[in-house]
Design a protein around this motif. Sequence first.
Motif: not given
Length: 854
Positions: A164, A224-225, A422, A441-442, A473-474, A495-497
């Motif tokens: 994270q 999370q995420h 974000r 983030e997103n 993230t995302r 992460r989660n990209c």
Amino acid sequence: MGILSAAVEANGWVLAVRGDWAATAGAWSHGGDDRVEGRFLLNGVEQFALDPDGAARVRLSVVRQGFAREGGRAVPSVGDSELLVAVKALRRPWPNQTQLDETDHGDGTRTLRLALSGRVYAGDVVTGARFAAGWKPGGGEALVGAVANGSTRALPVAISRWAQPSFALVRGTTRMDVDVIVAAHHPRHFGTSLHQALAAMKITATDGVLAKEFWFARDRVSAQHGDNLLCWGGEIDLSGLSPGPVTLHREEFPWIGASRSTGAGHSTDATDGLPTAWASPLMVCYDPDGTLYPNGHVYVDAASGSTDAAAVTVGGSLAEAKAGRRAADISTAFQALYLRNYALPERNGWAADTQRAADWTTVTLAPGVHGWGETAVTSGLACNEGRIRIEGDPSDSDPRANCIWRSGGTSPTKRAGRFWLRNLTVEAGEASLGGALWHFENVELRGKPGFEASTTPPVSASSPTGYARMSATRMRWWRYGVGPEGSSLRFLLMRNCEHSRSASAVVHISSSKCADPLFPTRDTGSAPAFATWGLSTLTNSDAMLWGCRAMDWAGRFVNVQGSRDSGAGVTGDPVNHLRFAMVNCLCERSRGVSSTRIWSMGESSPEQLQDSVIEGNTLQGNGWNGCYNGGALGAPYTDLAHIGNSLRNNLFGRHAKKGDIFNRDGSLTAEWEYLYGVGFAGNVHANSNVTESSNFQFAWFGLGAAVDTSYAGYGSNAFLRFVSDMSDRGPRAPVGPGNGDYRPDAGSPARGRGRAASTAVDIDNLPRRGIFTAGALEAVPLPPAQLLPASAALAHQGEAARLSLRVGLRPQAAAHGVSDTTAWLTARGAGWPLPAGRMLRVDGEGRTARIVRD
């Protein structure tokens, strides 16, 4: 003829056995269509039938060092025992490779060397070695009770990273979640600890005065995420600690190995960067009452906003900011925050900001397109541990799609160095958005209209030595002429990209390559789908690639520069990559130049891999070349020590090997541990494009390996039996259409082959049981087993009633797995004629049955 002594050598994986036997006849040869590994033959008969996957003829009992779990915490282990087996007798190096490595001492005794399936570590206690009759020609049964352990190999440690972003805000609560990914060399693979990397993990949180400890005794699914990551950690309660920067450390306790801690001290490092070293703590900005950091909100509305920063409302909430005077652009919002002149007191050892503090203030963008603007932001805006948050309007139905920050012709002068973007889109092109510490983030990042092919980095943030400047993230990064890589785009965590081009981060988690309709050939050449960028200092380790996938890719899959801890990368001084982990990854290489491989290590440059974990990956396409020995194209070679690595449960389309014989250099023996498959288990090797048994092969492929010995080249799915193979080595070769289905279908050798794992799920978060499928994807489920009653009878035996039921069991499914035509049926509970906790195994179409252990 008998055994006089046995001893583990300093390298930890060779057992030296001394006895009074005559010289062993025979010669070493490559494998053949009946057996892929090398062997010693005399008149066509193998001289060392060690049978490591069956009734192993040489077994070593080792008492391991590590930790156990008691009361949810880790305690030193009282001595778990593990069985290692001998897998091969060693040959001599080139040009004497046909000779057995057997030493005549001149006194009627000889010593020969046997490769072990795993490593013995310094301090381990070897309680005995048992030799079954026939372990060598004329060799009788023997038990050696005193086996000397001469190993100098240090205990392994777990490989791990925070999962994270650092310096996140914990506001209005005392609770937060902590995520850590962990790969272990010796995960537990039985009982209630099935596929768990650690006995326990301890998280310590400190404000510099007080400290709190939190123990975690198993992994869990993160909330999370958005990726449902199964990882270590959990919820912690920071109550009692002072508001301000709080430092989190972790300590890991493996089942077998040494513990490792990131430390205990409190950090006051205010560098605008993210430390990349493994031992770096996780920092959080703790504000439980919501009164420490400024609650400053500015709303940006290009249609109705003002460029008069003094007139713009800086509200205590988003609602207040929206109801008041809005800013026309982002620069006006920043200047309004400057004029608001927040102060931040001294907190947890961090210096006070007596004026112009902007930590965790928020600039919210209305739906629409926004630019930086023309308002000059006065120097002095302070943001030391927190971030200025720039986000899309949360009341919009889709702020990520509808709230857009578009770059302009000049880079903005932001007067602050920390930002958290974000729920919005960034459209890049022309000038960069400038330097800073960024978290996305997103966020979607793409080229702005007319500038999609621009190669200008969207942000410019060269990193201080030992630091990264970005995390995500995302995030989706596509439709642009440059990817998230390069000296000004150094990510610590992604992460989660999704990203359509090469991406560089020290830690990649749950990320994937996405198609890009604007740039369909973005992946030509040797560009890796995932890169762990070369760090500014040579003191790093523990780069990780976890649960990532690249489909229809033409370049390499990964490089591991983020684990580079030493070495200049020249002849005689190889780069050493330490503790790299790649777990549950999927790569489909569908096209590209033949010289570009999915992975290449030590092939044309002096670099070596040590103490790393490669686990549960499906790698289909043009080649996994590693780890080679030589490190250059032509002599003089560098002897590369690829040691301490664990490779298990992988599905290799091709896992090639080069060493002393290929290079015709008898000095290349430092990586023989890799050549003999030490630490390998449960892998599948398809040998794609290997057309003869003497090329690119291992002396031993590891325990439980499945190896294609047809040497048919490539262009078939007959061995691996994927649902559909669309790679450049499948039925559509040499250019595959891509986007195949790489779940092993019925009859695949990957089914039921998996061994112990660091995580109990596959890349799609499907569960792995005790027996599972090798590779990144669990196998296609088969239809349920059918019980077909044939006859039944009721009778008595003495005073006991007996029920006889005869059934046919079609071997189509399994509670614990399916291996080819073998079905497993779990039988539990009172009244069943089999003992509770046992399984009935039926081979073929119900022809035979026997009871086996649970």
